[in-house]
Design a protein around this motif. Structure first.
Motif, mmCIF file in Angstrom:
data_model
loop_
_atom_site.group_PDB
_atom_site.id
_atom_site.type_symbol
_atom_site.label_atom_id
_atom_site.label_comp_id
_atom_site.label_asym_id
_atom_site.label_seq_id
_atom_site.Cartn_x
_atom_site.Cartn_y
_atom_site.Cartn_z
ATOM 1 N N VAL A 22 0.838 -1.203 0.000
ATOM 2 C CA VAL A 22 0.000 0.000 0.000
ATOM 3 C C VAL A 22 0.873 1.252 0.000
ATOM 4 O O VAL A 22 0.616 2.208 -0.752
ATOM 5 C CB VAL A 22 -0.971 -0.005 1.209
ATOM 6 C CG1 VAL A 22 -1.654 1.337 1.370
ATOM 7 C CG2 VAL A 22 -1.992 -1.122 1.053
ATOM 8 N N THR A 23 1.916 1.262 0.807
ATOM 9 C CA THR A 23 2.802 2.423 0.893
ATOM 10 C C THR A 23 3.511 2.685 -0.433
ATOM 11 O O THR A 23 3.519 3.821 -0.932
ATOM 12 C CB THR A 23 3.846 2.221 2.015
ATOM 13 O OG1 THR A 23 3.154 1.989 3.252
ATOM 14 C CG2 THR A 23 4.745 3.430 2.147
ATOM 15 N N ILE A 24 4.110 1.657 -1.012
ATOM 16 C CA ILE A 24 4.838 1.824 -2.269
ATOM 17 C C ILE A 24 3.897 2.242 -3.392
ATOM 18 O O ILE A 24 4.209 3.156 -4.170
ATOM 19 C CB ILE A 24 5.611 0.538 -2.634
ATOM 20 C CG1 ILE A 24 6.759 0.328 -1.647
ATOM 21 C CG2 ILE A 24 6.148 0.606 -4.061
ATOM 22 C CD1 ILE A 24 7.428 -1.030 -1.766
ATOM 23 N N TYR A 29 2.214 6.377 -6.985
ATOM 24 C CA TYR A 29 1.081 7.056 -7.622
ATOM 25 C C TYR A 29 1.174 8.566 -7.416
ATOM 26 O O TYR A 29 0.982 9.347 -8.348
ATOM 27 C CB TYR A 29 -0.239 6.513 -7.064
ATOM 28 C CG TYR A 29 -1.452 7.134 -7.716
ATOM 29 C CD1 TYR A 29 -1.894 6.698 -8.953
ATOM 30 C CD2 TYR A 29 -2.131 8.178 -7.097
ATOM 31 C CE1 TYR A 29 -3.000 7.275 -9.563
ATOM 32 C CE2 TYR A 29 -3.241 8.759 -7.692
ATOM 33 C CZ TYR A 29 -3.666 8.303 -8.931
ATOM 34 O OH TYR A 29 -4.747 8.882 -9.527
ATOM 35 N N ILE A 30 1.471 8.965 -6.184
ATOM 36 C CA ILE A 30 1.598 10.393 -5.874
ATOM 37 C C ILE A 30 2.699 11.040 -6.721
ATOM 38 O O ILE A 30 2.550 12.170 -7.186
ATOM 39 C CB ILE A 30 1.878 10.599 -4.368
ATOM 40 C CG1 ILE A 30 0.622 10.283 -3.552
ATOM 41 C CG2 ILE A 30 2.371 12.018 -4.068
ATOM 42 C CD1 ILE A 30 0.845 10.222 -2.048
ATOM 43 N N PHE A 31 3.778 10.320 -6.943
ATOM 44 C CA PHE A 31 4.890 10.858 -7.727
ATOM 45 C C PHE A 31 4.707 10.655 -9.230
ATOM 46 O O PHE A 31 5.633 10.846 -10.011
ATOM 47 C CB PHE A 31 6.221 10.269 -7.258
ATOM 48 C CG PHE A 31 6.648 10.799 -5.915
ATOM 49 C CD1 PHE A 31 6.999 12.135 -5.755
ATOM 50 C CD2 PHE A 31 6.670 9.975 -4.807
ATOM 51 C CE1 PHE A 31 7.382 12.633 -4.509
ATOM 52 C CE2 PHE A 31 7.059 10.466 -3.567
ATOM 53 C CZ PHE A 31 7.401 11.796 -3.420
ATOM 54 N N VAL A 36 3.916 1.926 -12.231
ATOM 55 C CA VAL A 36 4.578 1.221 -11.123
ATOM 56 C C VAL A 36 3.559 0.901 -10.028
ATOM 57 O O VAL A 36 3.515 -0.219 -9.519
ATOM 58 C CB VAL A 36 5.747 2.065 -10.553
ATOM 59 C CG1 VAL A 36 6.362 1.376 -9.340
ATOM 60 C CG2 VAL A 36 6.808 2.309 -11.615
ATOM 61 N N ALA A 37 2.722 1.886 -9.688
ATOM 62 C CA ALA A 37 1.706 1.670 -8.659
ATOM 63 C C ALA A 37 0.765 0.535 -9.051
ATOM 64 O O ALA A 37 0.455 -0.341 -8.241
ATOM 65 C CB ALA A 37 0.919 2.961 -8.419
ATOM 66 N N ALA A 38 0.329 0.541 -10.305
ATOM 67 C CA ALA A 38 -0.565 -0.522 -10.781
ATOM 68 C C ALA A 38 0.128 -1.873 -10.764
ATOM 69 O O ALA A 38 -0.472 -2.892 -10.407
ATOM 70 C CB ALA A 38 -1.061 -0.190 -12.193
ATOM 71 N N GLY A 39 1.396 -1.902 -11.138
ATOM 72 C CA GLY A 39 2.153 -3.155 -11.132
ATOM 73 C C GLY A 39 2.306 -3.732 -9.741
ATOM 74 O O GLY A 39 2.165 -4.939 -9.533
ATOM 75 N N VAL A 40 2.569 -2.856 -8.769
ATOM 76 C CA VAL A 40 2.693 -3.317 -7.375
ATOM 77 C C VAL A 40 1.375 -3.929 -6.917
ATOM 78 O O VAL A 40 1.347 -5.023 -6.354
ATOM 79 C CB VAL A 40 3.122 -2.163 -6.440
ATOM 80 C CG1 VAL A 40 3.005 -2.575 -4.980
ATOM 81 C CG2 VAL A 40 4.544 -1.718 -6.744
#
Length: 125
Positions: A22-24, A29-31, A36-40
């Motif tokens: 969740v943190t990563i 996403y914020i950056f 990357v967020a979707a992949g995580v």
């Protein structure tokens, strides 16, 4: 729900894996790294499954030869799952690929805390 499933849901490393996911994903996403967020987020369930396979193997009380066969077999399955996920992710894009890699290997980050516990003399769990 059986006792093994309950014990897994209470596992500290599982919680840490989910918190890291969740943190990563939130930070990336914020950056602006939406891929990357979707992949995580896409790969975290596979990473949790990979972690569970090894967690479950360690929980069983098997003779050394049986335990070694189970651990090696599950390691092979984990590798195949990871390769398939990474090959599929590369079709989406490099950001998504990087996120999938992070999601698959979140459990590896938890080992850092194990090492720190050992080095600082805390009881290893």
């Amino acid at each position: 729900m059986n006792q093994s499933a309950v014990a897994f849901y209470k596992d500290k490393k599982l919680r840490l894996i989910l918190i890291l996911a969740v943190t990563i994903s939130t930070l990336t996403y914020i950056f602006g790294q939406i891929g990357v967020a979707a992949g995580v987020l896409a790969a975290t369930p596979l990473g949790v499954f990979n972690y569970w396979m090894m967690w479950d193997a360690v929980q069983r009380e098997l003779a050394n030869k049986e335990a070694n066969k189970m651990l090696l077999g599950r390691s092979l399955i984990r590798m195949v799952i990871s390769i398939i996920a990474l090959v599929a992710a590369v079709q989406v894009g490099i950001g998504f690929l990087f996120g999938v890699m992070l999601g698959l290997f979140l459990h590896l980050f938890t080992y850092t805390f194990d090492v720190l516990n050992i080095l600082t003399g805390k009881k290893y769990q």
